[in-house]
Design a protein around this motif. Structure first.
Motif, short mmCIF file in Angstrom:
data_model
loop_
_atom_site.label_atom_id
_atom_site.label_comp_id
_atom_site.label_asym_id
_atom_site.label_seq_id
_atom_site.Cartn_x
_atom_site.Cartn_y
_atom_site.Cartn_z
N VAL A 63 0.77 -1.26 0.09
CA VAL A 63 0.06 0.10 0.06
C VAL A 63 0.87 1.10 0.07
N ALA A 174 -4.16 -4.48 -1.81
CA ALA A 174 -3.29 -3.30 -1.57
C ALA A 174 -3.72 -2.21 -2.46
N ALA A 178 -4.92 1.31 -1.56
CA ALA A 178 -4.43 2.68 -2.11
C ALA A 178 -5.17 3.70 -2.95
#
Length: 204
Positions: A63, A174, A178
């Protein structure tokens, strides 16, 4: 390993989002904005915890690296694949953050283990994440709020389970986290917090 204990899987004040839901990114952004301080004077700091030496525990630094690529100027990001934050350096990095930022609002990001039916779920909740608790390590709690991703099943040979978690799942989770943070950063920088329902706003 820096892991959330499985009891967070059952926490009542936790918003859960499936990483592969059609509106997962938008839902995560809105949930995150509900928690952020209404004032923009406090620096927003993301502490992405984990290590790339374990597939399951690489969620946090993945991330962080994805956020670093997006160059989010309104938020500060610590913990990437290049410079991970893990059990060995967590205390040092937290001290660094308190030196670099005055009264930071910290969001801890970490992987966790949970129930089979909840694998792939992203959780956003008030209060800190407790890294290492899932594998019996004593580490400081991190964050005013936290984001965790359930990457595999808890309850048996956690270290082995983490090592054998599918990278494909962790990568997808992830990217969703993000992208949700990136979308939240855009709205936050535009001062759109006033558009959120009043009952969800925080007064930090």
């Amino acid at each position: 390993m820096n892991l959330k204990p499985s009891f967070f899987d059952r926490r009542t004040n936790t918003q859960r989002i499936n990483h592969d839901d059609f509106l997962a990114v938008e839902s995560l952004a809105m949930e995150l904005l509900k928690f952020l301080p209404r004032t923009q004077t406090r620096p927003i700091v993301f502490v992405c915890i984990g290590t790339d030496r374990s597939t399951g525990d690489s969620l946090g630094p993945l991330v962080g690296s994805f956020l670093e690529e997006k160059d989010i100027s309104s938020f500060h990001v610590y913990g990437t694949l290049d410079e991970p934050i893990h059990a060995v350096n967590l205390n040092e990095r937290l001290r660094e953050i308190t030196i670099n930022h005055q009264d930071p609002y910290i969001i801890g990001i970490d992987a966790c283990l949970g129930r089979l039916k909840n694998i792939g779920v992203i959780q956003v909740a008030d209060g800190p994440v407790k890294p290492g608790a899932g594998v019996n390590k004593e580490l400081p709690a991190v964050g005013d709020i936290h984001i965790t991703g359930i990457v595999n099943v808890s309850g048996f040979m956690e270290f082995f389970v983490l090592q054998n978690t599918r990278l494909n799942l962790v990568m997808k989770m992830a990217k969703t986290i993000a992208n949700g943070i990136y979308q939240a950063s855009i709205l936050h920088s535009r001062g759109r917090l006033q558009d959120l329902p009043h009952e969800h706003k925080k007064t930090n």
